[in-house]
Design an enzyme around this catalytic site. Structure first.
Site, PDB file in Angstrom:
ATOM      1  N   ARG A 125       0.835  -1.227   0.000  1.00 59.66           N
ATOM      2  CA  ARG A 125       0.000   0.000   0.000  1.00 59.66           C
ATOM      3  C   ARG A 125       0.856   1.259   0.000  1.00 59.66           C
ATOM      4  NH1 ARG A 125      -1.984  -3.673  -1.079  1.00 59.66           N
ATOM      5  NH2 ARG A 125      -3.730  -4.785  -0.151  1.00 59.66           N
ATOM      6  N   SER A 144     -10.174   0.803   3.513  1.00 58.63           N
ATOM      7  CA  SER A 144      -9.462   0.577   4.776  1.00 58.63           C
ATOM      8  C   SER A 144      -8.963   1.889   5.360  1.00 58.63           C
ATOM      9  CB  SER A 144      -8.262  -0.335   4.549  1.00 58.63           C
ATOM     10  OG  SER A 144      -8.709  -1.601   4.161  1.00 58.63           O
ATOM     11  N   GLU A 160      -3.993   4.175   6.089  1.00 56.16           N
ATOM     12  CA  GLU A 160      -3.874   3.878   4.655  1.00 56.16           C
ATOM     13  C   GLU A 160      -4.569   4.983   3.863  1.00 56.16           C
ATOM     14  OE1 GLU A 160      -4.682  -0.198   3.543  1.00 56.16           O
ATOM     15  OE2 GLU A 160      -5.670   0.424   1.697  1.00 56.16           O
TER      16      GLU A 160
END
Ligand SMILES: Cc1cc2nc3c(=O)[nH]c(=O)nc-3n(C[C@H](O)[C@H](O)[C@H](O)COP(=O)(O)OP(=O)(O)OC[C@H]3O[C@@H](n4cnc5c(N)ncnc54)[C@H](O)[C@@H]3O)c2cc1C
Length: 289
Positions: free
Chosen positions: A160, A209, A280
């Site tokens: 990520r 998320s 994130e």
């Protein structure tokens, strides 16, 4: 290309919160994108590119930047042999549809990621054991210092994460895919969508998320569930009762409500597990505690 004023992030993001962009444009070609980046440089404004705003939380006070949403040629998709060439603004849904029609597999993991090709590169988005790094051949990146094609290694893709800075715009991507019968692609997608529906909120306004999974056995969602956060509400924002690593816009939430929940979640994870959760979701125009 028109520079618009007052375009609200509430209409540009999946969570549906955030104030106005100082300036907003929809470049439809490489030339228009370069023109927009030049305009921002002359006006001493940073550039923020928005895909589908599906992992983005913008300040309620607005964002002092030129905000770009890629359109036209910069959102088009073409099949080239076993490759798929897409504009940075092309949605994952359209890319996947085109790949399936051409009997090409490899993008199925992105079926539940509601973003764009460029957003996928910036986030190195991923699911079910694959991510952008596994399918990306190269990406054309435009910035005030010029443009050039970068490989996944040059983009620094890891979990990520990419090394792309805010002023670097992914204008085009080339994916390397694999021949696979369209029916097989379709069946795999149906399977993954069913898995997703069983575990995550799919019909709510969220930004995906909130936190990256920390090192170790315990994922962020389970950790926050053990912190008693499921259903916890601040203002109009609520931690999903389905999956604790999601925040839902339950009723006219503001970005400040979401940030307050993020801070509360980080506080509890630190207190109960000694873990510093890393967000994130990309925050534009505000800071965490
Ligand atoms: C219901 C739901 C499920 C999700 N599931 C997943 C999942 O399984 N896996 C996962 O990884 N993510 C998931 N996400 C998060 C999100 O969809 C991904 O991070 C996606 O890749 C973001 O793409 P986007 O185009 O919407 O980017 P945005 O959210 O618009 O932007 C995210 C970041 O990318 C930058 N960016 C966007 N476009 C460009 C561009 N062309 N050039 C340069 N920078 C750009 C933005 O400036 C920002 O920094 C989910 C989100 C939702 C709402």
């Amino acid at each position: 290309m028109e520079i618009e004023r007052g375009t609200s992030f509430a209409g540009l993001t999946t969570i549906g919160t955030g104030g106005p962009a100082r300036a907003f444009a929809r470049p439809t070609s490489l030339a228009e994108l370069e023109e927009a980046v030049g305009w921002a440089t002359r006006h001493e404004l940073p550039v923020v590119t928005v895909g589908l705003g599906s992992n983005l939380l913008a300040s309620d006070a607005g964002v002092d930047a030129l905000v770009l949403r890629l359109a036209g040629e910069l959102a088009s998709v073409e099949v080239a042999g076993e490759s798929l060439h897409a504009g940075g603004g092309a949605t994952n849904a359209v890319c996947l549809h085109r790949a399936r029609s051409a009997s090409l597999g490899g993008l199925e993991f992105a079926c539940a990621i509601p973003g764009t090709a460029g957003g996928g590169v910036r986030m190195n988005a991923g699911a079910y054991g694959s991510d952008w790094a596994t399918i990306l051949e190269r990406a054309l990146v435009v910035s005030s210092s010029g443009s050039g094609w970068l490989t996944p290694a040059e983009l620094g893709l890891s979990y990520r994460h990419s090394e792309l800075g805010p002023g670097q715009v992914v204008a085009r991507v080339e994916y390397r895919l694999t021949p696979r019968p369209a029916e097989e692609v379709k069946a795999r997608v149906a399977d993954l969508v069913a898995q997703r529906k069983a575990t995550q909120p799919t019909n709510k306004r969220t930004f995906g998320s909130v936190f990256k999974n920390p090192d170790g056995e315990l994922g962020a969602g389970r950790m926050l569930e053990l912190c008693g956060l499921k259903g916890h509400r601040i203002g109009g924002a609520v931690v999903s009762p389905r999956h604790a690593n999601f925040i839902e816009n339950a009723d006219r939430a503001t970005s400040a409500d979401c940030v307050a929940l993020i801070n509360e979640a980080r506080r509890r994870a630190r207190e109960q597990f000694g873990v510093d959760l890393e967000h994130e979701v990309v925050l534009v125009g505000h800071a965490l505690d």
